[in-house]
Scaffold this active site. Structure first.
Site, PDB file in Angstrom:
ATOM      1  N   TYR A  42      60.587  19.139  69.671  1.00 14.54           N
ATOM      2  CA  TYR A  42      59.783  17.941  69.900  1.00 14.54           C
ATOM      3  C   TYR A  42      60.564  16.714  69.449  1.00 14.54           C
ATOM      4  O   TYR A  42      61.503  16.805  68.644  1.00 14.54           O
ATOM      5  CB  TYR A  42      58.445  18.024  69.159  1.00 14.54           C
ATOM      6  N   CYS A  43      60.177  15.555  69.980  1.00 18.56           N
ATOM      7  CA  CYS A  43      60.739  14.272  69.556  1.00 18.56           C
ATOM      8  C   CYS A  43      59.662  13.214  69.762  1.00 18.56           C
ATOM      9  O   CYS A  43      58.487  13.543  69.942  1.00 18.56           O
ATOM     10  CB  CYS A  43      62.038  13.943  70.293  1.00 18.56           C
ATOM     11  N   THR A  44      60.024  11.958  69.760  1.00 16.40           N
ATOM     12  CA  THR A  44      59.025  10.885  69.816  1.00 16.40           C
ATOM     13  C   THR A  44      58.259  10.862  71.131  1.00 16.40           C
ATOM     14  O   THR A  44      57.028  10.905  71.151  1.00 16.40           O
ATOM     15  CB  THR A  44      59.696   9.515  69.585  1.00 16.40           C
TER      16      THR A  44
END
Length: 354
Positions: free
Chosen positions: A198-200
């Protein structure tokens, strides 16, 4: 024909305040083959400037990465324009969880070699052969599976103030650094573990998932729309929120509160705190975490030396900066040695091997 921003941040802030209109902060990205990024860049600037769009947009031969704000009552016009561009038609827009009219104060549309600095030679692998996108509900199920390794694809100063429960948070300054570390430390699990990332907003995972598949990982997943979209789905669908703390964002808001948990500490006194600031000494400008008490005691500076410089008349400060260039601390993002409570991240990949 105006193709560049001509107003200062101060002038723009005054205009926004005077207008009294609510603005929306949002982001989106799309990988696509763009033959002439400069032409697209100029077209976007001309159209969006007329719509009073402000933000930071990167255009490259591989696609577009945009973080911006615009008057709420012009959202439909903006969306209609996006739909006229083939590869942006019906694109998902990540609407910010917390709105701030001053999130962006300039419109910057820039042509870059990459929309995310990844240091990769994309010709070596198929960037379209990406991992499986999962929505919030499936993501929650996946990360509870004992066969899953959950990896935060963001940098250390982002994960320090907020991350998913039980996530591996690599101690890195850049996205590119994390790719090699993850491949090396998880090489034993390429065949039998779920690699969930996951990331922003999803853009880093989009490239990383294709890269790790190329490197032999069999079960690769990524959180659709990143933390921003996850939070929206959790709220809309009344799901369990498995994110702890704040989501770091790259605009003047600095972060969005996703849960009430405060998982970080003031870098100066160690008190619970998750507020990022920049050192008020312009020659330093170090990004670090500072509580209200230390902010008052240190005059919004990261060190006694910076506090002394910041107390000087502005013209004297300018004289001191002449010929010096920026301090390297501007790139350290909270790693300066004079911050006694900076987070000492451990490589927790080791726990997976026990």
């Amino acid at each position: 024909m105006q193709l560049y921003n001509k107003l200062s941040a101060k002038e723009r802030a005054e205009l926004i305040e005077k207008a009294g209109q609510e603005r929306l902060t949002l982001s989106f990205y799309q990988y696509a083959k763009i033959g002439n990024p400069q032409i697209l860049r100029d077209h976007l600037f001309l159209t969006w400037n007329a719509l009073d769009v402000l933000g930071r947009i990167y255009v490259a031969t591989e696609g577009i990465n945009a973080q911006l704000s615009l008057p709420a009552d012009r959202f439909n016009e903006f969306k209609t324009h996006l739909d006229t561009i083939d590869f942006l038609k019906d694109i998902r827009l990540n609407i910010a969880i917390e709105q701030d009219n001053m999130s962006f104060l300039k419109l910057k549309v820039k042509v870059r070699k990459k929309i995310v600095a990844d240091g990769l030679e994309d010709d070596a692998f198929d960037v379209t052969n990406k991992g499986v996108h999962v929505a919030a509900s499936q993501f929650n199920e996946l990360i509870e599976d004992e066969n899953t390794v959950l990896v935060d694809m963001r940098n250390h100063y982002e994960s320090e103030i907020g991350h998913f429960k039980n996530a591996v948070t690599p101690d890195v300054d850049t996205f590119r650094e994390s790719l090699d570390i993850i491949e090396e430390d998880l090489r034993e699990f390429k065949e039998d573990k779920n690699l969930v990332m996951y990331c922003t907003g999803g853009i880093r995972c989009e490239k990383a998932s294709a890269y790790f598949k190329h490197k032999g990982f069999k079960n690769v997943y990524q959180l659709e729309g990143g933390i921003i979209e996850y939070t929206r789905q959790v709220n809309d669908q009344k799901l369990e929120n498995k994110f702890l703390g704040k989501n770091f964002v790259f605009d003047d808001r600095r972060a969005e509160k996703i849960s009430e948990d405060v998982i970080a500490n003031c870098h100066q006194c160690g008190a619970p705190c998750d507020t990022h600031v920049n050192c008020a000494n312009e020659a330093c400008h170090l990004l670090f975490i500072q509580c209200e008490s230390c902010k008052e005691d240190m005059d919004n500076c990261c060190s006694t030396a910076c506090k002394e410089i910041h107390a000087l008349p502005y013209e004297e400060q300018k004289e001191l900066r002449k010929g010096q260039g920026n301090s390297n601390d501007i790139f350290k993002k909270g790693r300066a040695d004079h911050l006694p409570y900076k987070k000492d991240l451990r490589n927790i990949f080791e726990t997976l091997k026990k």
